[in-house]
Scaffold this active site. Structure first.
Site, PDB file in Angstrom:
ATOM      1  N   HIS A  60      14.598 -63.291  53.080  1.00  0.00           N
ATOM      2  CA  HIS A  60      13.846 -62.233  52.396  1.00  0.00           C
ATOM      3  C   HIS A  60      12.777 -61.688  53.338  1.00  0.00           C
ATOM      4  O   HIS A  60      11.982 -62.464  53.865  1.00  0.00           O
ATOM      5  CB  HIS A  60      13.169 -62.785  51.131  1.00  0.00           C
ATOM      6  CG  HIS A  60      14.146 -63.068  50.032  1.00  0.00           C
ATOM      7  ND1 HIS A  60      13.847 -63.869  48.962  1.00  0.00           N
ATOM      8  CD2 HIS A  60      15.416 -62.636  49.848  1.00  0.00           C
ATOM      9  CE1 HIS A  60      14.899 -63.926  48.156  1.00  0.00           C
ATOM     10  NE2 HIS A  60      15.861 -63.194  48.673  1.00  0.00           N
TER      11      HIS A  60
ATOM     12  N   THR B  57      10.761 -63.845  43.361  1.00  0.00           N
ATOM     13  CA  THR B  57      11.637 -64.896  42.844  1.00  0.00           C
ATOM     14  C   THR B  57      10.903 -66.226  42.707  1.00  0.00           C
ATOM     15  O   THR B  57      11.513 -67.241  42.406  1.00  0.00           O
ATOM     16  CB  THR B  57      12.866 -65.091  43.752  1.00  0.00           C
ATOM     17  OG1 THR B  57      12.424 -65.540  45.045  1.00  0.00           O
ATOM     18  CG2 THR B  57      13.651 -63.807  43.902  1.00  0.00           C
TER      19      THR B  57
END
Ligand SMILES: *[C@@H]1O[C@H](CO)[C@@H](O)[C@H](O)[C@H]1NC(C)=O
Ligand SMILES: *[C@@H]1O[C@H](CO)[C@@H](O)[C@H](O)[C@H]1NC(C)=O
Length: 339
Positions: A135, A217
Site C-alpha cells: 500500500h 484497512t
C-alpha cells in the site's frame, strides 16, 4: 496531591493504551475494532473482494502517473516496525497525477500472511487473495497540511494497492526494504535505508486498475480513501516472501510474537460501485487480448474473402479460356487444311 497526580497519570496511560491497542486476532482482533473505533463498523470499509463481472468500465478514468517515484533523491528514508507492519516514510517529492488534486506520498507499508498458509493480501480478486499486498499512501496536499489532517476528510487520501505473488526470480526492488528488516525486528524499532527508485515496486502496466471509495484497512478505519488497486501483479521470490513472514515481531520484548497475518478480511461492498479502467470479459481477456482477438478475427475474415475472390476469378478465367482454345484449335485446323 502526589497520589492524585499519579492516579490521573495512571488512568491517562491506561486510556491511551486502550485507545491504541488493537490486533488482527483475539480479544482486540478485527471483529472487535468497531467497539473502540466506530468507523471500523461503517458501510464503506476496505479491503473488498473485487468481483470482475460486477465492475463498471469507466473509459473516462484518467491514466495514473506517478511523478518523482524514479528520482529517489539523496535523503535516507525511515523504515519503521510499528508492531502492525513495516512502514517506509516517503518524501512529498513523490506525487500522483491523474486526480483532480495533487496527492503527495507519505508512506508505504505491506500486508502479508504466514509461512505455509495461503493468502496474505487484503484485497481479493474474484475471491482470490495473493501472498502479500503493498500500500502506498498519499494525501491531498492542495487541500490539507498533512496526512493526519487529510486522513479524516472524504477523499483526503489516495492509496495504491499492489498485489504481490510468488514468482521464480528475486525482485531486486523489494530488496531495498527486505534487506533491512533484521535491523528492526522488534516493535517500535527504526532504521534508515538509502533512497531508491520506488517506481520499481509498482507493476509495469499502470493502465489497468480498479477504483472505489473505501477506508483505511486498520483502526481508526477512516472512510477517506480513494482506492486504486492495480490489475497486474508484481512478483517476489519465495525466499523474499519468507523473509517478510519470518523476520519481524509485533512485540517490543520477549516473549516475542511473530508479526504475521496482518491483513483484514474483505468488507461488504454495500451498494458501492467499483470502476475499472479497462474492459474485461468474464475475467478471461484483458483489453489487449480483446484487441488482439478482434484484429485476428478481422484478418481471418479478410483472408477468407480474398481466397474466395481468387478462386472465383480462376474458375471464371478457365471458363473463358476453354471456348477460346477450342476456337483457336479449329481455326488452326482450318488453316492447316487450307494450306
Ligand atoms: C497537521 O496539521 C494540522 C493543521 O495545521 C495541525 O494542527 C497538526 O498539528 C498537524 N499534525 C502533524 C502531525 O503535523
Ligand atoms: C466517491 O465518492 C464521491 C462522493 O460521494 C463521488 O463523487 C465519487 O464519484 C466516488 N468515486 C468512486 C470511484 O466511486
Amino acid at each position: 496531591m502526589l497520589f492524585f497526580t499519579l492516579l490521573l497519570a495512571f488512568i491517562w496511560i491506561l486510556a491511551a493504551d486502550r485507545g491504541q491497542h488493537w490486533t488482527y486476532e483475539g480479544p482486540h482482533g478485527q471483529d472487535h475494532w468497531s467497539a473502540t473505533y466506530p468507523e471500523c463498523g461503517g458501510n464503506a470499509q476496505s479491503p473488498i473482494d473485487i468481483q470482475t463481472d460486477s465492475v463498471t468500465f469507466d473509459p473516462e478514468l484518467p491514466a495514473l502517473q506517478p511523478r518523482g517515484y524514479d528520482q529517489p533523491g539523496t535523503e535516507p528514508l525511515d523504515l519503521h516496525n510499528n508492531g502492525h507492519t513495516v512502514q517506509l516514510s516517503l518524501p512529498p517529492t513523490l506525487y500522483l497525477e491523474g486526480f483532480p488534486r495533487r496527492y503527495v506520498a507519505a508512506q508505504l507499508h505491506l500486508h502479508w500472511g504466514q509461512k505455509g498458509s495461503p493468502g496474505g493480501s487484503e484485497h481479493q480478486l474474484n475471491g482470490e487473495a495473493t501472498a502479500a499486498e503493498l500500500h502506498i499512501v498519499h494525501y491531498d496536499s492542495d487541500s490539507y497540511h498533512n496526512l493526519s489532517e487529510a486522513a479524516q476528510r472524504p477523499q483526503g487520501l489516495v492509496v495504491l494497492g499492489i498485489f504481490i505473488e510468488v514468482g521464480e526470480t528475486m525482485n531486486p526492488a523489494y530488496e531495498h526494504i527486505l534487506n533491512y528488516l533484521h535491523e528492526i525486528r522488534h516493535k517500535d524499532r527504526k532504521t534508515s535505508v538509502p533512497p531508491f527508485n520506488v517506481r520499481e515496486l509498482l507493476p509495469t502496466q499502470l493502465e489497468q486498475f480498479f477504483r472505489y471509495n473505501g477506508s483505511l484497512t486498520t483502526p481508526p478505519c477512516y472512510q477517506s480513501v480513494l482506492w486504486t488497486v492495480f490489475h497486474q501483479r508484481v512478483q517476489i521470490s519465495k525466499g523474499q516472501l519468507e523473509k517478510l513472514q519470518e523476520t519481524l515481531f509485533s512485540t517490543e520484548e520477549d516473549p516475542s510474537k511473530l508479526l504475521v497475518q496482518n491483513y483484514r478480511a474483505p468488507q461488504p461492498l454495500n451498494h458501492r460501485s467499483v470502476f475499472a479502467s479497462f474492459i474485461q470479459v468474464g475475467s478471461l481477456y484483458t483489453t489487449g487480448e480483446m484487441l488482439g482477438l478482434g484484429v485476428g478475427i478481422l484478418v481471418g475474415c479478410l483472408c477468407l474473402l480474398l481466397a474466395v475472390y481468387f478462386i472465383a476469378r480462376k474458375i471464371r478465367k478457365k471458363r473463358l479460356r476453354n471456348p477460346k482454345s477450342v476456337v483457336f484449335t479449329s481455326a488452326r485446323a482450318r488453316a492447316t487444311t487450307e494450306a
